[in-house]
Design an enzyme around this catalytic site. Structure first.
Site, PDB file in Angstrom:
ATOM      1  CE1 TYR A 137       2.117  37.297  -1.247  1.00 20.90           C
ATOM      2  CE2 TYR A 137       1.724  34.924  -1.136  1.00 20.90           C
ATOM      3  CZ  TYR A 137       1.513  36.112  -1.739  1.00 20.90           C
ATOM      4  OH  TYR A 137       0.964  36.500  -2.872  1.00 20.90           O
ATOM      5  N   GLY A 178       4.182  29.309   5.964  1.00 22.51           N
ATOM      6  CA  GLY A 178       4.943  29.801   4.896  1.00 22.51           C
ATOM      7  C   GLY A 178       6.471  29.621   4.772  1.00 22.51           C
ATOM      8  CD1 TRP A 179       9.801  30.094   1.630  1.00 27.63           C
ATOM      9  CD2 TRP A 179       8.019  31.411   1.348  1.00 27.63           C
ATOM     10  NE1 TRP A 179       9.291  30.216   0.284  1.00 27.63           N
ATOM     11  CE2 TRP A 179       8.057  30.996   0.274  1.00 27.63           C
ATOM     12  CE3 TRP A 179       7.268  32.470   1.714  1.00 27.63           C
ATOM     13  CZ2 TRP A 179       7.209  31.216  -0.880  1.00 27.63           C
ATOM     14  CZ3 TRP A 179       6.270  32.625   0.626  1.00 27.63           C
ATOM     15  CH2 TRP A 179       6.453  32.087  -0.553  1.00 27.63           C
ATOM     16  CD  GLN A 203       4.822  28.314   1.769  1.00 26.32           C
ATOM     17  OE1 GLN A 203       4.086  27.800   2.482  1.00 26.32           O
ATOM     18  NE2 GLN A 203       4.399  29.738   1.049  1.00 26.32           N
ATOM     19  CB  CYS A 360      -4.074  43.515  -2.799  1.00 27.42           C
ATOM     20  SG  CYS A 360      -4.481  41.976  -3.043  1.00 27.42           S
TER      21      CYS A 360
HETATM   22  C1  SAM Z   1      -0.393  33.629   2.575  1.00 24.65           C
HETATM   23  S1  SAM Z   1       0.621  32.523   3.150  1.00 24.65           S
HETATM   24  C2  SAM Z   1       1.205  33.076   4.586  1.00 24.65           C
HETATM   25  C3  SAM Z   1       2.453  32.513   5.135  1.00 24.65           C
HETATM   26  C4  SAM Z   1       3.143  33.011   6.614  1.00 24.65           C
HETATM   27  N1  SAM Z   1       2.281  32.698   7.643  1.00 24.65           N
HETATM   28  C5  SAM Z   1       3.502  34.529   6.459  1.00 24.65           C
HETATM   29  O1  SAM Z   1       2.909  35.130   7.046  1.00 24.65           O
HETATM   30  O2  SAM Z   1       4.379  34.851   5.691  1.00 24.65           O
HETATM   31  C6  SAM Z   1      -0.509  31.117   3.605  1.00 24.65           C
HETATM   32  C7  SAM Z   1       0.064  29.807   3.889  1.00 24.65           C
HETATM   33  O3  SAM Z   1      -1.153  29.000   4.464  1.00 24.65           O
HETATM   34  C8  SAM Z   1      -0.565  27.479   3.912  1.00 24.65           C
HETATM   35  N2  SAM Z   1      -1.863  27.046   3.763  1.00 24.65           N
HETATM   36  C9  SAM Z   1      -2.967  27.269   2.889  1.00 24.65           C
HETATM   37  N3  SAM Z   1      -3.846  26.216   3.085  1.00 24.65           N
HETATM   38  C10 SAM Z   1      -3.529  25.284   3.755  1.00 24.65           C
HETATM   39  C11 SAM Z   1      -3.872  24.067   3.974  1.00 24.65           C
HETATM   40  N4  SAM Z   1      -5.193  23.648   3.887  1.00 24.65           N
HETATM   41  N5  SAM Z   1      -3.266  23.538   4.967  1.00 24.65           N
HETATM   42  C12 SAM Z   1      -2.204  23.676   5.458  1.00 24.65           C
HETATM   43  N6  SAM Z   1      -1.526  24.934   4.995  1.00 24.65           N
HETATM   44  C13 SAM Z   1      -2.283  25.621   4.368  1.00 24.65           C
HETATM   45  C14 SAM Z   1       0.207  27.799   2.592  1.00 24.65           C
HETATM   46  O4  SAM Z   1       0.695  26.750   2.075  1.00 24.65           O
HETATM   47  C15 SAM Z   1       0.954  29.136   3.019  1.00 24.65           C
HETATM   48  O5  SAM Z   1       2.062  28.649   3.811  1.00 24.65           O
END
Ligand code: SAM
Length: 394
Positions: A137, A178-179, A203, A360
């Site tokens: 994502y 993420g996943w 996730q 977006c």
């Molecule tokens: C847009 S998603 C991107 C996921 C993944 N990196 C990818 O490229 O598919 C954002 C991720 O950041 C995590 N996240 C956001 N704020 C966070 C926080 N304060 N602490 C830990 N994880 C966080 C969310 O749970 C999610 O997994």
């Protein structure tokens, strides 16, 4: 009547390079522009002037999601309209008064948890419907024009991992994993010991299962916590993709200090996320309905925090057009299963997410926002990466 005058003024200044037909609630029709009609907007009822002038994005977004505005035309007509509006210097999308920045949001650990769960715990079944099979994502990387989304997402994962110049047996932390595709690929294909952090229960469960299924227990672990809470010995490599957009303006400095805290002295980090050209900002409709707590920092705003955290910039790569294509593909996937989404989540939710994805794409297309990969070391005396970029493409 007042509404119509305001709308007419707004459209005339916002849609300069396209031709738009507007069907007003009183049965009248106007065409703005003199070319072939790119999009037709139908207002089923008027939005009160007070709401429109208080915050145009919120008022128009809400009217659209409730079905009071319909937009028709070939392709992605909403994207066309919004791109034109972003590109026109005196459009309502650029008028800070009409697009007023929303009130301060909290990014305490409690608030962030609630915000993240609202967005991501909509459910894996929902995301599975329109993300690619890797469940990534964030912006994909299109090495070839005919890359499928899944292929381009894997190109992105390898592009990031190769930039780190990873040596087998070392450790990697993925903040906001993420996943889990990036961290699990790093374990399987680069032989790294990996850890991931997410705030989303859905996730976390998904990645836990994958670790078990793929027998990676000795090499991979996942933490369900806020990145600020994790106490861990430093890692050789840190990645964080599509994550800093969630931390909030007031916590950006802390976020980059935490990235530095998680890095060994000779560690390397690759931080990838959305930035704005001029100053950070947030959009009232987007933060109310899609990304509570979201804040898109300015490109140079991040650089200031990176330097303050004692980090050295090794390389910086903008990938704006890659994210435009990614969001367009997501929207195509989304609309291909629109009936299923509607059965699962209801009509208003479906309209909101279609608007979000097309907005977006428009924002990337117009250059209003970009996505940047920052390759970072801890000070100039840290690990020495190769002198040229050649190593990234092997
Ligand atoms: C847009 S998603 C991107 C996921 C993944 N990196 C990818 O490229 O598919 C954002 C991720 O950041 C995590 N996240 C956001 N704020 C966070 C926080 N304060 N602490 C830990 N994880 C966080 C969310 O749970 C999610 O997994």
């Amino acid at each position: 009547m007042l509404e119509k005058t305001l709308y007419a003024k707004m459209f005339a200044s916002s849609f300069k390079d396209i031709t738009v037909t507007v069907n007003y609630w009183d049965g009248t029709t106007e065409t703005y522009g003199d070319g072939k009609v790119d999009a037709t907007i139908t207002f089923k009822k008027a939005i009160p002037v007070k709401e429109l002038t208080k915050n145009a994005s919120l008022a128009l977004g809400e009217a659209y999601q409730q079905g009071d505005i319909e937009v028709e035309g070939a392709g992605r007509p909403l994207q066309k309209l919004l791109t034109a509006a972003y590109e026109s210097a005196d459009s309502f999308m650029r008028n800070s008064k009409l697009m007023r920045i929303i009130p301060k949001q909290s990014h305490s650990e409690r608030a962030s948890k609630k915000d993240i769960q609202k967005h991501y715990d909509v459910g894996n079944d929902f995301y599975r419907l329109w993300l690619d099979p890797t469940m990534t994502y964030s912006c994909a990387y299109f090495e070839h024009d005919d890359d499928t989304l899944a292929k381009a997402q894997m190109h992105k994962v390898h592009h990031i991992l190769r930039k780190l110049d990873p040596q087998p047996g070392r450790t990697l932390l993925d903040i906001g994993c993420g996943w889990g595709t990036l961290m699990l690929t790093a374990a399987k294909e680069y032989n790294l010991h990996v850890a991931g952090i997410t705030l989303s229960q859905e996730q976390f469960d998904f990645v836990q299962n994958k670790i078990k299924e793929e027998h990676l227990e000795d090499q991979a672990e996942i933490f369900l916590c806020d990145y600020r809470e994790l106490k861990h010995e430093p890692f050789d490599y840190v990645t964080s993709v599509g994550m800093f957009e969630h931390v909030g303006e007031e916590n950006l400095g802390l976020y980059f200090k935490d990235v530095a805290r998680f890095m060994k002295n000779d560690g390397t980090a690759l931080i990838h996320g959305i930035t704005r050209q001029q100053g950070g900002a947030t959009n009232a409709w987007l933060t109310k309905y899609i990304f509570p707590g979201g804040y898109v920092p300015g490109l140079t705003e991040n650089l200031g925090h990176i330097i303050d955290a004692g980090l050295q910039v090794n390389d910086l790569e903008p990938l704006r057009r890659h994210y435009q294509r990614t969001t367009e593909m997501w929207d195509d996937n989304f609309n291909a299963v629109r009936d299923q989404v509607q059965d699962m989540m209801g009509e208003e939710f479906t309209r909101m997410w279609d608007l979000y994805l097309q907005a977006c794409a428009a924002s990337f297309e117009s250059g209003n926002i970009d996505v940047i990969q920052y390759l970072l070391n801890k000070g100039a005396s840290g690990k020495t990466l190769p002198m040229t970029r050649e190593y990234m493409y092997k």
